[in-house]
Design a protein around this motif. Sequence first.
Motif, PDB file in Angstrom:
ATOM      1  N   LEU A 285       0.995  -1.552  -0.074  1.00  0.00           N
ATOM      2  CA  LEU A 285       0.067   0.159   0.304  1.00  0.00           C
ATOM      3  C   LEU A 285       0.882   1.518   0.348  1.00  0.00           C
ATOM      4  O   LEU A 285       1.713   0.906   0.675  1.00  0.00           O
ATOM      5  CB  LEU A 285      -1.040   0.542   1.193  1.00  0.00           C
ATOM      6  N   PRO A 286       0.538   2.282  -0.296  1.00  0.00           N
ATOM      7  CA  PRO A 286       0.721   3.770  -0.919  1.00  0.00           C
ATOM      8  C   PRO A 286       0.811   4.309   1.669  1.00  0.00           C
ATOM      9  O   PRO A 286       0.449   3.230   1.769  1.00  0.00           O
ATOM     10  CB  PRO A 286       0.537   4.071  -1.061  1.00  0.00           C
ATOM     11  N   LEU A 287       2.092   4.961   1.390  1.00  0.00           N
ATOM     12  CA  LEU A 287       2.115   5.645   2.632  1.00  0.00           C
ATOM     13  C   LEU A 287       1.048   5.925   3.348  1.00  0.00           C
ATOM     14  O   LEU A 287       0.352   6.196   4.449  1.00  0.00           O
ATOM     15  CB  LEU A 287       2.965   6.535   2.632  1.00  0.00           C
ATOM     16  N   GLY A 288      -0.580   6.420   2.826  1.00  0.00           N
ATOM     17  CA  GLY A 288      -1.683   6.598   3.173  1.00  0.00           C
ATOM     18  C   GLY A 288      -2.781   7.080   1.791  1.00  0.00           C
ATOM     19  O   GLY A 288      -2.211   6.763   0.929  1.00  0.00           O
ATOM     20  N   PRO A 289      -3.572   7.358   2.326  1.00  0.00           N
ATOM     21  CA  PRO A 289      -4.155   7.514   1.664  1.00  0.00           C
ATOM     22  C   PRO A 289      -4.685   8.214   0.805  1.00  0.00           C
ATOM     23  O   PRO A 289      -3.920   9.702   0.889  1.00  0.00           O
ATOM     24  CB  PRO A 289      -6.028   8.107   2.747  1.00  0.00           C
ATOM     25  N   ILE A 290      -4.948   8.661  -0.386  1.00  0.00           N
ATOM     26  CA  ILE A 290      -4.866   9.738  -1.804  1.00  0.00           C
ATOM     27  C   ILE A 290      -5.753  10.444  -2.007  1.00  0.00           C
ATOM     28  O   ILE A 290      -6.039  11.110  -2.564  1.00  0.00           O
ATOM     29  CB  ILE A 290      -4.291   9.269  -2.958  1.00  0.00           C
ATOM     30  N   ALA A 291      -6.582  10.071  -1.328  1.00  0.00           N
ATOM     31  CA  ALA A 291      -8.301  10.841  -0.998  1.00  0.00           C
ATOM     32  C   ALA A 291      -8.681  10.483  -0.562  1.00  0.00           C
ATOM     33  O   ALA A 291      -8.704  10.170   0.463  1.00  0.00           O
ATOM     34  CB  ALA A 291      -8.482  10.907  -2.565  1.00  0.00           C
ATOM     35  N   SER A 292     -10.021  10.817   0.188  1.00  0.00           N
ATOM     36  CA  SER A 292     -11.173  11.284   0.731  1.00  0.00           C
ATOM     37  C   SER A 292     -11.842  10.504   0.277  1.00  0.00           C
ATOM     38  O   SER A 292     -13.464  10.414  -0.775  1.00  0.00           O
ATOM     39  CB  SER A 292     -11.587  12.976   1.517  1.00  0.00           C
ATOM     40  N   PRO A 293     -12.786   9.275   0.994  1.00  0.00           N
ATOM     41  CA  PRO A 293     -12.876   7.691   0.287  1.00  0.00           C
ATOM     42  C   PRO A 293     -14.459   8.627   0.830  1.00  0.00           C
ATOM     43  O   PRO A 293     -14.580   8.578   2.463  1.00  0.00           O
ATOM     44  CB  PRO A 293     -12.951   6.628   0.185  1.00  0.00           C
ATOM     45  N   GLY A 294     -15.502   7.662  -0.153  1.00  0.00           N
ATOM     46  CA  GLY A 294     -17.531   7.649   0.715  1.00  0.00           C
ATOM     47  C   GLY A 294     -17.613   6.451   1.602  1.00  0.00           C
ATOM     48  O   GLY A 294     -16.863   5.518   1.486  1.00  0.00           O
ATOM     49  N   ALA A 295     -18.282   6.355   2.330  1.00  0.00           N
ATOM     50  CA  ALA A 295     -18.897   4.903   2.867  1.00  0.00           C
ATOM     51  C   ALA A 295     -19.081   4.236   1.710  1.00  0.00           C
ATOM     52  O   ALA A 295     -18.345   3.002   2.215  1.00  0.00           O
ATOM     53  CB  ALA A 295     -20.477   5.152   3.154  1.00  0.00           C
ATOM     54  N   ALA A 296     -19.447   4.042   0.406  1.00  0.00           N
ATOM     55  CA  ALA A 296     -19.694   3.105   0.064  1.00  0.00           C
ATOM     56  C   ALA A 296     -18.264   2.375  -0.032  1.00  0.00           C
ATOM     57  O   ALA A 296     -18.211   0.917   0.026  1.00  0.00           O
ATOM     58  CB  ALA A 296     -20.311   2.932  -1.152  1.00  0.00           C
ATOM     59  N   ALA A 297     -17.317   3.153  -0.181  1.00  0.00           N
ATOM     60  CA  ALA A 297     -15.328   2.864  -0.820  1.00  0.00           C
ATOM     61  C   ALA A 297     -15.474   2.157   0.410  1.00  0.00           C
ATOM     62  O   ALA A 297     -14.595   1.341   0.617  1.00  0.00           O
ATOM     63  CB  ALA A 297     -14.782   3.847  -0.994  1.00  0.00           C
ATOM     64  N   ILE A 298     -15.064   2.687   1.608  1.00  0.00           N
ATOM     65  CA  ILE A 298     -15.568   2.853   2.735  1.00  0.00           C
ATOM     66  C   ILE A 298     -15.256   0.880   3.263  1.00  0.00           C
ATOM     67  O   ILE A 298     -14.751   0.201   3.677  1.00  0.00           O
ATOM     68  CB  ILE A 298     -15.062   3.259   3.704  1.00  0.00           C
ATOM     69  N   LYS A 299     -17.133   0.762   3.064  1.00  0.00           N
ATOM     70  CA  LYS A 299     -17.514  -0.271   2.931  1.00  0.00           C
ATOM     71  C   LYS A 299     -16.957  -1.311   2.203  1.00  0.00           C
ATOM     72  O   LYS A 299     -16.584  -2.392   2.648  1.00  0.00           O
ATOM     73  CB  LYS A 299     -18.946  -0.186   3.283  1.00  0.00           C
ATOM     74  N   ALA A 300     -16.215  -1.477   1.168  1.00  0.00           N
ATOM     75  CA  ALA A 300     -16.016  -1.763   0.230  1.00  0.00           C
ATOM     76  C   ALA A 300     -14.886  -2.485   0.598  1.00  0.00           C
ATOM     77  O   ALA A 300     -13.813  -3.817   0.077  1.00  0.00           O
ATOM     78  CB  ALA A 300     -15.476  -2.105  -1.007  1.00  0.00           C
ATOM     79  N   ALA A 301     -13.412  -1.804   1.115  1.00  0.00           N
ATOM     80  CA  ALA A 301     -12.451  -2.031   2.112  1.00  0.00           C
ATOM     81  C   ALA A 301     -12.572  -2.709   3.002  1.00  0.00           C
ATOM     82  O   ALA A 301     -11.619  -3.586   2.825  1.00  0.00           O
ATOM     83  CB  ALA A 301     -11.387  -0.597   2.039  1.00  0.00           C
ATOM     84  N   LEU A 302     -13.799  -2.459   3.748  1.00  0.00           N
ATOM     85  CA  LEU A 302     -14.459  -3.760   4.598  1.00  0.00           C
ATOM     86  C   LEU A 302     -14.342  -4.819   4.340  1.00  0.00           C
ATOM     87  O   LEU A 302     -14.937  -5.685   4.936  1.00  0.00           O
ATOM     88  CB  LEU A 302     -14.477  -3.589   5.690  1.00  0.00           C
ATOM     89  N   ARG A 303     -15.629  -5.120   2.993  1.00  0.00           N
ATOM     90  CA  ARG A 303     -16.246  -5.801   2.767  1.00  0.00           C
ATOM     91  C   ARG A 303     -15.458  -5.981   1.468  1.00  0.00           C
ATOM     92  O   ARG A 303     -16.667  -6.293   0.854  1.00  0.00           O
ATOM     93  CB  ARG A 303     -17.748  -6.199   3.167  1.00  0.00           C
ATOM     94  N   PRO A 304     -15.024  -6.533   0.744  1.00  0.00           N
ATOM     95  CA  PRO A 304     -14.303  -7.241  -0.386  1.00  0.00           C
ATOM     96  C   PRO A 304     -14.743  -7.775  -1.181  1.00  0.00           C
ATOM     97  O   PRO A 304     -15.298  -8.815  -0.670  1.00  0.00           O
ATOM     98  CB  PRO A 304     -12.623  -7.123  -1.117  1.00  0.00           C
ATOM     99  N   ALA A 305     -15.286  -8.554  -2.344  1.00  0.00           N
ATOM    100  CA  ALA A 305     -16.051  -9.493  -2.958  1.00  0.00           C
ATOM    101  C   ALA A 305     -15.395 -10.578  -2.838  1.00  0.00           C
ATOM    102  O   ALA A 305     -14.190 -10.489  -3.101  1.00  0.00           O
ATOM    103  CB  ALA A 305     -16.314  -8.836  -4.021  1.00  0.00           C
ATOM    104  N   GLN A 306     -16.238 -11.222  -2.679  1.00  0.00           N
ATOM    105  CA  GLN A 306     -15.079 -12.329  -1.869  1.00  0.00           C
ATOM    106  C   GLN A 306     -15.317 -13.678  -3.328  1.00  0.00           C
ATOM    107  O   GLN A 306     -15.849 -13.742  -4.303  1.00  0.00           O
ATOM    108  CB  GLN A 306     -15.833 -13.434  -1.193  1.00  0.00           C
ATOM    109  N   ASN A 307     -13.612 -14.098  -3.042  1.00  0.00           N
ATOM    110  CA  ASN A 307     -13.486 -15.196  -3.951  1.00  0.00           C
ATOM    111  C   ASN A 307     -13.377 -15.051  -5.523  1.00  0.00           C
ATOM    112  O   ASN A 307     -13.999 -15.800  -6.567  1.00  0.00           O
ATOM    113  CB  ASN A 307     -14.707 -16.003  -3.877  1.00  0.00           C
TER     114      ASN A 307
END
Length: 341
Positions: A285-307
Motif C-alpha cells: 500500500l502507499p503511505l496513506g490515503p490519496i483522497a477522501s473516500p465516501g462510505a461506499a468505498a470504505i465499506k468495500a474496503a472492509l467487505r471486498p467481493a469474495q473469491n
Amino acid sequence: MKKFLTFLLILILLLGGGALYGWNYYNGVGEQPLKTEEETILVTVEPNDNFSSVLNRLDNEGLLKNLLVTRIYFRYHPKETKLKPGTYTVHAQGTLHEIIEELNTGKDINEIVVTLPEGLNVERMGEVFEEKGMFTKDAFVNAVANYPTPTWLENLEGRRYAMEGFLFPSTYKFKRGQTPEYIVDYLYRAFVSQMNSIASELGTSIPTSKWNEVLTIAAMIEREAANTEEMPVISSVIYNRMAANMKLQIDATVVYALGLNAKDHVTLEDLKVNSPYNTYLNKGLPLGPIASPGAAAIKAALRPAQNTGYLYYVLNPATDSHFFTANYNEFLQKKAEYANN
C-alpha cells in the motif's frame, strides 16, 4: 335630566369609539407589526432564541409598533415557530404570521452550502472552499497541515498531508466567517462519526489502528471504480494482488504522486515517478490515503467481493465500467480492444 342624557350619550359614543379604535389598532399591529418604511429587514435568530426573545430584540431596535400588543395578538392568534439560528430577510410590511413563516422557512443569508464530492484530495477540497468564497485554498491547506495529528495515526514520514483521507466528503452547511481551522476539525469529526456508523451498520469493530490501512485501500477504490456497484470487486483485486505479492499498479496513486487532477492522462513516463505513493514502483500500500473516500468505498474496503480471483481490470469506455479478469493475456487483449474502439 336632558343634560345628563346628553352627557351619557356622549360618554357611550366616546367609549364605543375608543373601543373601536383599540380594536382596529390591535388588528393593525397584527396585520403589520413592524415600524419601518423599508420593504425588507434582516432579523437575526441567536442560538437558544425563542420567538419572544426575537420580539424583544426587534423592540429594542425600535422596529416594533407595540411589543405588548404584538404579544397579545400572538397569544390569541398562535402560529407554530420553528426557529433556527441565523440571519434572515423578512418582508417588513408583512403580517405577524407571514414574518413567522419567513423565519421558519427562510434561508440564512450567512449560510453556505458546500458539497465535497467523494474522491477529492486536500488541495481540491481547498479549491472548493475558495470557489464558495469562504477562504483561500492556501488557507485551507495550511489548516490541514497544522491540524493536530490524531494519536492513532503513526508513521507519518513522507506523507504529503497527515490528514489526507480523514476529512469526510459530504454536503455541509457552513456559516460565512467560519475559519478553515474550524472546518478541518468539523470534517475530521464527521469522518470519525462515519467510521463508527459504518462499524455499527456492518456489525463489526474497526480499531483505530486499522483506520489508515482501511482508508488507504478505500481511497484507491474511490478513485478507480466507475460506480459504487463495482467497488467491492475493485477491492477484491487490490486484496488479491497483495496476497499474490504483486505490485498494485493503481493509476490513481501515480496521479496523486504527480499532483495531477483526476482527469489527466497518465503516461508510461509518469509511471516512473519516484514517490512512495507510486504503486507501480513500490509493492504494498502507499503511505496513506490519496483522497477522501465516501462510505461506499470504505465499506468495500472492509467487505471486498469474495473469491473473485480477479487480478486485472480495464475500463470499457463504451459502458463506462470495468472488465475484470484473472488472466493477464485476456487483460491485454481487452485493453487493446478498448483502445481501438
